[in-house]
Design an enzyme around this catalytic site. Structure first.
Site, PDB file in Angstrom:
ATOM      1  N   ASP A  86     -15.269   5.270 -59.241  1.00 24.45           N
ATOM      2  CA  ASP A  86     -16.234   4.082 -58.650  1.00 24.45           C
ATOM      3  C   ASP A  86     -15.678   2.601 -59.517  1.00 24.45           C
ATOM      4  O   ASP A  86     -15.194   2.919 -60.828  1.00 24.45           O
ATOM      5  CB  ASP A  86     -16.924   4.835 -59.364  1.00 24.45           C
ATOM      6  CG  ASP A  86     -18.863   3.895 -59.335  1.00 24.45           C
ATOM      7  OD1 ASP A  86     -18.349   2.484 -59.221  1.00 24.45           O
ATOM      8  OD2 ASP A  86     -19.589   4.977 -59.877  1.00 24.45           O
ATOM      9  N   LYS A 142      -7.963 -13.107 -48.673  1.00 21.81           N
ATOM     10  CA  LYS A 142      -8.945 -13.686 -48.852  1.00 21.81           C
ATOM     11  C   LYS A 142     -10.341 -12.808 -47.949  1.00 21.81           C
ATOM     12  O   LYS A 142      -9.803 -12.125 -47.493  1.00 21.81           O
ATOM     13  CB  LYS A 142      -8.355 -14.968 -47.645  1.00 21.81           C
ATOM     14  CG  LYS A 142      -8.662 -14.793 -46.642  1.00 21.81           C
ATOM     15  CD  LYS A 142      -8.076 -15.584 -44.969  1.00 21.81           C
ATOM     16  CE  LYS A 142      -9.398 -15.894 -44.984  1.00 21.81           C
ATOM     17  NZ  LYS A 142      -9.672 -15.363 -43.747  1.00 21.81           N
ATOM     18  N   HIS A 172      -2.014 -14.626 -44.611  1.00 20.54           N
ATOM     19  CA  HIS A 172      -1.593 -13.547 -43.840  1.00 20.54           C
ATOM     20  C   HIS A 172      -0.193 -15.137 -43.173  1.00 20.54           C
ATOM     21  O   HIS A 172       1.131 -14.766 -42.875  1.00 20.54           O
ATOM     22  CB  HIS A 172      -1.943 -12.531 -43.543  1.00 20.54           C
ATOM     23  CG  HIS A 172      -2.552 -13.010 -41.922  1.00 20.54           C
ATOM     24  ND1 HIS A 172      -3.591 -13.197 -42.084  1.00 20.54           N
ATOM     25  CD2 HIS A 172      -2.144 -13.034 -41.001  1.00 20.54           C
ATOM     26  CE1 HIS A 172      -4.745 -13.585 -41.041  1.00 20.54           C
ATOM     27  NE2 HIS A 172      -3.810 -13.478 -39.877  1.00 20.54           N
ATOM     28  N   GLU A 210      -8.006 -18.451 -30.286  1.00 20.82           N
ATOM     29  CA  GLU A 210      -8.316 -16.779 -30.616  1.00 20.82           C
ATOM     30  C   GLU A 210      -8.848 -16.494 -29.364  1.00 20.82           C
ATOM     31  O   GLU A 210     -10.013 -17.554 -28.888  1.00 20.82           O
ATOM     32  CB  GLU A 210      -9.202 -16.058 -31.958  1.00 20.82           C
ATOM     33  CG  GLU A 210      -8.453 -16.184 -32.959  1.00 20.82           C
ATOM     34  CD  GLU A 210      -8.740 -15.514 -33.862  1.00 20.82           C
ATOM     35  OE1 GLU A 210      -8.433 -13.857 -34.190  1.00 20.82           O
ATOM     36  OE2 GLU A 210      -9.494 -15.480 -34.613  1.00 20.82           O
ATOM     37  N   HIS A 234      -5.623 -20.992 -43.170  1.00 25.04           N
ATOM     38  CA  HIS A 234      -5.084 -20.889 -42.533  1.00 25.04           C
ATOM     39  C   HIS A 234      -4.714 -22.079 -42.052  1.00 25.04           C
ATOM     40  O   HIS A 234      -3.491 -22.167 -42.279  1.00 25.04           O
ATOM     41  CB  HIS A 234      -4.980 -19.533 -41.761  1.00 25.04           C
ATOM     42  CG  HIS A 234      -5.127 -18.487 -41.684  1.00 25.04           C
ATOM     43  ND1 HIS A 234      -4.828 -17.574 -42.479  1.00 25.04           N
ATOM     44  CD2 HIS A 234      -6.824 -17.581 -41.488  1.00 25.04           C
ATOM     45  CE1 HIS A 234      -5.669 -16.721 -42.840  1.00 25.04           C
ATOM     46  NE2 HIS A 234      -6.349 -16.462 -42.134  1.00 25.04           N
TER      47      HIS A 234
HETATM   48  C1  BG6 Z   1      -7.663 -13.218 -40.677  1.00 25.26           C
HETATM   49  C2  BG6 Z   1      -9.420 -13.958 -39.976  1.00 25.26           C
HETATM   50  O1  BG6 Z   1      -8.353 -14.650 -41.781  1.00 25.26           O
HETATM   51  O2  BG6 Z   1      -7.466 -13.826 -39.002  1.00 25.26           O
HETATM   52  C3  BG6 Z   1     -10.080 -13.297 -38.430  1.00 25.26           C
HETATM   53  O3  BG6 Z   1     -10.711 -13.510 -41.051  1.00 25.26           O
HETATM   54  C4  BG6 Z   1      -8.922 -14.097 -37.653  1.00 25.26           C
HETATM   55  O4  BG6 Z   1     -11.306 -13.552 -38.110  1.00 25.26           O
HETATM   56  C5  BG6 Z   1      -7.512 -13.861 -38.502  1.00 25.26           C
HETATM   57  O5  BG6 Z   1      -9.028 -13.429 -36.758  1.00 25.26           O
HETATM   58  C6  BG6 Z   1      -6.665 -13.868 -37.118  1.00 25.26           C
HETATM   59  O6  BG6 Z   1      -5.165 -13.447 -37.595  1.00 25.26           O
HETATM   60  P1  BG6 Z   1      -3.851 -13.838 -36.617  1.00 25.26           P
HETATM   61  O7  BG6 Z   1      -2.550 -13.256 -37.206  1.00 25.26           O
HETATM   62  O8  BG6 Z   1      -4.333 -12.587 -35.445  1.00 25.26           O
HETATM   63  O9  BG6 Z   1      -4.078 -15.016 -36.254  1.00 25.26           O
END
Ligand code: BG6
Length: 485
Positions: A86, A142, A172, A210, A234
């Site tokens: 918890d 994030k 990432h 995307e 990003h």
């Molecule tokens: C994430 C977002 O950080 O990055 C998502 O929260 C998004 O909404 C994703 O789809 C995109 O990452 P990638 O590596 O698939 O381009």
């Protein structure tokens, strides 16, 4: 080296979708320390065996090349353990400490893959329980905050327990091989540097498109929106890597100091420039890859009449000697025509054209995904006769082909860096706060519009490149997005 890797949010989406597959790859590549233990923490009661079965089942959804065979999974699963906690209970942290002390690993990494509102609680509790000695690191996913004030508050609390070097903020995108290559391209090669400036570059475009929609994340997404989800982190991180000066070394702080300078040089928005230079959109029903898809407002868990943006296009400038006057265009969104992330550097045309009819200038396309590579667009003579027009040709480099077996995924790379304490690819708190500072006037303007019955985001059909206003934004400068060129 002995390692304890603890995942808070051990049963959550991020853990099974991204982190476990990345860890499995690291293990498969022989890169995890020999004596590693992975401890997943979550709220419900489970045994180690039940947790392993849970993760095993979810591996079924992973890209088949990255899926373990049953035998491989059985060996990998020996590293996996589960612990119920918890997260508000000091006694549970004390018990966790006792368990970790029992093994006294050389390195302990806490990965916070929980809802972000729990970050301050967990960090404060880890500190209070004495789980913050120098061999401990904490990794924060994030979104870190909702605005500048909330990000500062999270950072303040994290700092009461951990030093800056112990707190690793993940973006990432920085772990993607193509983004590593951006640094290599600029600072490992002398070729482009003399051209990497206002005298030679007409404009720069960053597209993170995307084709997916918000899927099952409608509730999270609706309170976040595209600016917070993709631009504040990003897209701005990519912009800093394109625009930064050469760092004095490959040291993490040398790099992050330069990135921070770029963020500080971004032209601040005013209400007038927001109206002119920022476009937000929201997808309507349409067609993606030949499939009819619903509009954002019809997605699960999205409130009726929501003003949340699923697309942003903007124009900005980096106000320094290198870049003065060069437009940087960013655009990102969901349910666009393709999954396509790329950076286009549009060079200036030749100053005095001597060949007939050529309208094209050179451009360098840095492809992040789905392919990972570079394309340099040049003009060439076919040799078909006198007064011929030059033809566009391109030099293409496909990094997946050039380095077929050596590429590692973003999360694998970042997890291994977190374990090794390499900070280069993590975002420092001052960078993150500066990025919030820059986007905040836009968030405020949209909030103001919402509260006062102003205009919401512009609709765009799913499967297109966003609202027409995004094309108009760039056309005003006499430019076009790369697919329209
Ligand atoms: C994430 C977002 O950080 O990055 C998502 O929260 C998004 O909404 C994703 O789809 C995109 O990452 P990638 O590596 O698939 O381009």
């Amino acid at each position: 080296m002995t390692l304890d890797l603890v995942f808070f949010g051990g049963t959550g989406d991020l853990t099974w979708r991204k982190l476990m597959p990345a860890l499995f790859q690291a293990w498969r590549h022989g890169k995890l320390p020999a004596h590693s233990r992975i401890l997943a923490v979550a709220r419900d009661e489970r045994s180690d065996a039940e947790y392993r079965a849970y993760i095993h089942e979810r591996f079924g959804t992973v890209d088949s090349a990255k899926r373990p065979s049953d035998d491989e999974f059985a060996r990998f699963a020996e590293l996996l353990h589960y612990r119920r906690m918890d997260l508000s209970q000091p006694a549970d942290y004390a018990a966790l400490k006792a368990e970790l002390d029992g093994r006294s690993a050389d390195t302990v990494v806490f990965f916070l893959a929980t809802a972000p509102h729990l970050f301050p609680v967990i960090c404060a509790q880890l500190g209070a329980a004495g789980l913050n000695s120098p061999h401990v690191r904490v990794v924060l996913e994030k979104p870190l905050g909702h605005d500048l004030a909330s990000a500062q508050e999270i950072n303040r609390i994290v700092r009461t327990s951990f030093t800056e070097a112990q707190a690793l903020r993940i973006d990432h995108y920085l772990g993607k091989p193509a983004v590593q290559n951006l640094m290599a391209l600029r600072f490992g090669n002398a070729l482009f540097e003399p051209l990497w400036r206002r005298e030679s570059i007409a404009n720069i475009q960053i597209t993170l498109a995307e084709s997916i929609g918000v899927g099952t994340r409608g509730d999270f997404y609706d309170s976040t929106g595209c600016l917070r989800d993709m631009v504040q982190n990003h897209a701005l991180q990519l912009l800093t890597m394109i625009a930064m000066e050469a760092p004095i070394s490959h040291d993490a702080d040398a790099i992050r100091d330069e990135k921070l300078k770029v963020l500080r040089s971004l032209k601040p928005y005013t209400p007038e420039s927001i109206a002119r230079d920022v476009v937000r959109g929201q997808y309507r029903a349409g067609n993606v890859d030949g499939q009819a898809v619903p509009g954002y407002l019809d997605e699960a868990k999205v409130p009726a009449g929501s003003h949340t943006e699923t697309f942003v296009a903007l124009r900005t400038e980096v106000q320094n000697w290198r870049w003065a006057g060069v437009p940087f265009y960013l655009r990102t969104g969901k349910r666009l025509a393709a999954r396509d992330a790329q950076i286009v550097i549009n060079f200036r045309p030749v100053p005095h054209p001597i060949f007939p009819g050529s309208q094209h200038a050179n451009k360098l396309v840095i492809k992040l995904q789905p392919e990972d590579g570079l394309a340099l667009h040049l003009l060439a003579a076919k040799g078909s006769g006198v007064s011929e027009q030059l033809s566009p040709v391109s030099l293409d480099l496909d990094f997946d082909k050039a380095f077929p077996s050596e590429r590692v995924g973003a999360y694998e790379r970042l997890l291994l860096d977190a374990i090794a304490g390499r900070l280069n690819l993590f975002v420092r708190s001052d960078e993150q706060e500066q990025a919030w500072r820059w986007v905040e006037p836009v968030l405020d303007a949209w909030e103001h519009a919402r509260e006062h019955g102003g205009e919401g985001p512009r609709g765009y059909a799913a499967g297109t490149w966003g609202p027409a206003a995004a094309s108009a934004l760039i056309a005003r400068d006499g430019c076009a997005w790369s697919e329209e060129q």
